[in-house]
Scaffold this motif. Structure first.
Motif, PDB file in Angstrom:
ATOM      1  N   LEU A 234       0.845  -1.338  -0.053  1.00  6.99           N
ATOM      2  CA  LEU A 234       0.014   0.184   0.089  1.00  6.99           C
ATOM      3  C   LEU A 234       0.697   1.306   0.092  1.00  6.99           C
ATOM      4  N   CYS A 235       0.526   2.377  -0.454  1.00  8.53           N
ATOM      5  CA  CYS A 235       1.218   3.693  -0.509  1.00  8.53           C
ATOM      6  C   CYS A 235       0.383   4.560  -0.317  1.00  8.53           C
ATOM      7  N   GLU A 236       0.342   5.609   0.983  1.00  8.65           N
ATOM      8  CA  GLU A 236      -0.218   6.667   1.224  1.00  8.65           C
ATOM      9  C   GLU A 236       0.650   7.938   0.337  1.00  8.65           C
ATOM     10  N   VAL A 258      -3.531   1.601   9.100  1.00 10.49           N
ATOM     11  CA  VAL A 258      -3.248   0.377   8.185  1.00 10.49           C
ATOM     12  C   VAL A 258      -2.544  -0.853   9.012  1.00 10.49           C
ATOM     13  N   ILE A 266       3.427  -1.062   4.043  1.00 11.35           N
ATOM     14  CA  ILE A 266       2.771   0.322   3.611  1.00 11.35           C
ATOM     15  C   ILE A 266       3.969   1.377   3.435  1.00 11.35           C
TER      16      ILE A 266
END
Ligand code: PEP
Ligand code: MN
Length: 344
Positions: A234-236, A258, A266
């Motif tokens: 995942l990437c914010e 997360v 992440i």
């Protein structure tokens, strides 16, 4: 699922709700306090739409107590997910750094960037060959030529490649050049693309949509995982808020949220998250402090003349400074960031 009935709800309506829950296949436990009943429905299917109960007469509120996603959830898999990408471990104690320009522009640009970021401890070379631009008149990327420049530069400097795939028709071509498929923020809910990537095994770097809740983002990860591909990162990258002094608002609270809700690694992208070069280093420090497993950073050998996102791209020497600073933070948390190569 917990169903709270209105105070003083008539017995007939409570029974109607219980009947409906039974018809849906749930077991129901009823608790009655002073003039109010609460129904606890067990055996709720993930796909069940709780609004079906919310709209019934005398129902005050309904709460879901299990997440609508399964494979992405920490309750399904307790340990952190780690996996190998060509010799580096994602999601382990090493904080990984992906660096490179927004767009691949030329062979020279990719060579200069790769040579520099590799000596500073980055492990992935980033760069878009197919660009999702807000304007159809902006540079759209070099396509396969760009993929070739990027892969060749990465191979020369011991880096792995991450690049964006925008549509199903590009998967096979990009697959032959990349180690990781990036799904951009604008495509986070391109469900057909997610499902197709889920049928493969190659890692998918899933950026958060600019207006997506964390739950929607984890549901997007679920699309990939439900097809069999467990390799999701995942990437914010910032969300859209009322703030105008930054391009996006980097939601770093997403990192601990997360981590609690999901076992997936992440990363944080402070370049798109702030949109301003001078804000990237502080937010990269904060991302590592918040527990991010990696960073994605835009770096360019000549940012003022970049084809895209120049104002948020670091100069090479700034990237070296970023690496130095985030390494200190990582060490404080008993994590590592690859050391720079010794000067020869
Ligand atoms: C990018 O990484 O260059 C990009 C377009 O990112 P995002 O999808 O987060 O806007
Ligand atoms: Mn960009």
């Amino acid at each position: 699922m917990v169903v709270v009935m209105e105070p003083g709800a008539p017995e007939s309506r409570i029974e109607a709700v219980i009947q409906r829950l039974n018809d849906e296949g749930f077991g129901v436990h009823r608790t009655t306090g002073v003039g109010q009943s609460v129904l606890c429905a067990v055996g709720v299917k993930r796909e069940f739409d709780i609004r079906l109960i919310k709209v019934l007469d005398s129902v005050a509120d309904v709460y879901r107590v299990t997440e609508p996603y399964k494979f992405a959830s920490r309750s399904w898999k307790h340990e952190n997910t780690t996996f190998d990408i060509d010799g580096v471990t994602v999601g382990g104690s090493e904080v990984l750094v992906m660096a490179g320009p927004c767009s691949v522009e030329s062979e020279e640009q990719m060579e200069a960037t790769a040579a520099f970021v590799a000596t500073q401890g980055a492990t992935f070379l980033r760069g878009g060959a197919f660009k999702p631009r807000s304007s159809p008149y902006s540079f759209q990327g070099l396509g396969e030529e760009g993929l070739r420049y990027m892969r060749a530069a990465a191979d020369r400097h011991g880096l792995r490649v991450i690049t964006e795939v925008m549509e199903i028709g590009q998967i096979d071509l990009i697959d032959s050049y990349t180690h990781v498929f990036q799904v951009g923020a604008r495509n986070m809910q391109n469900f057909n693309l997610l499902k197709e990537l889920g049928r493969g095994d190659k890692p998918v770097f899933l950026k958060r949509g600019p207006s997506a809740t964390i739950e929607e983002w984890l549901m997007a990860a679920e699309y990939v995982m439900s097809q069999g591909n467990p390799h999701v990162i995942l990437c914010e990258r910032g969300i859209r808020t009322f703030e105008t002094y930054t391009r996006n608002t980097l939601d770093l609270s997403a990192v601990p949220v997360v981590k609690k809700k999901s076992h997936l690694p992440i990363f944080v992208d402070p370049s798109h998250g702030t949109g301003i070069r001078g804000k990237v280093i502080p937010m990269a420090r904060a991302a590592v402090a918040a527990g991010a497993d990696g960073l994605m950073i835009e770096v360019h050998p000549d940012p003022p003349n970049a084809a895209s996102d120049g104002p948020q791209s670091l100069f090479l020497e700034q990237f070296a400074e970023l690496m130095h600073q985030v390494r200190l933070i990582a060490h404080a948390l008993d994590r590592t960031i690859r050391e720079p190569a010794a000067a020869s």
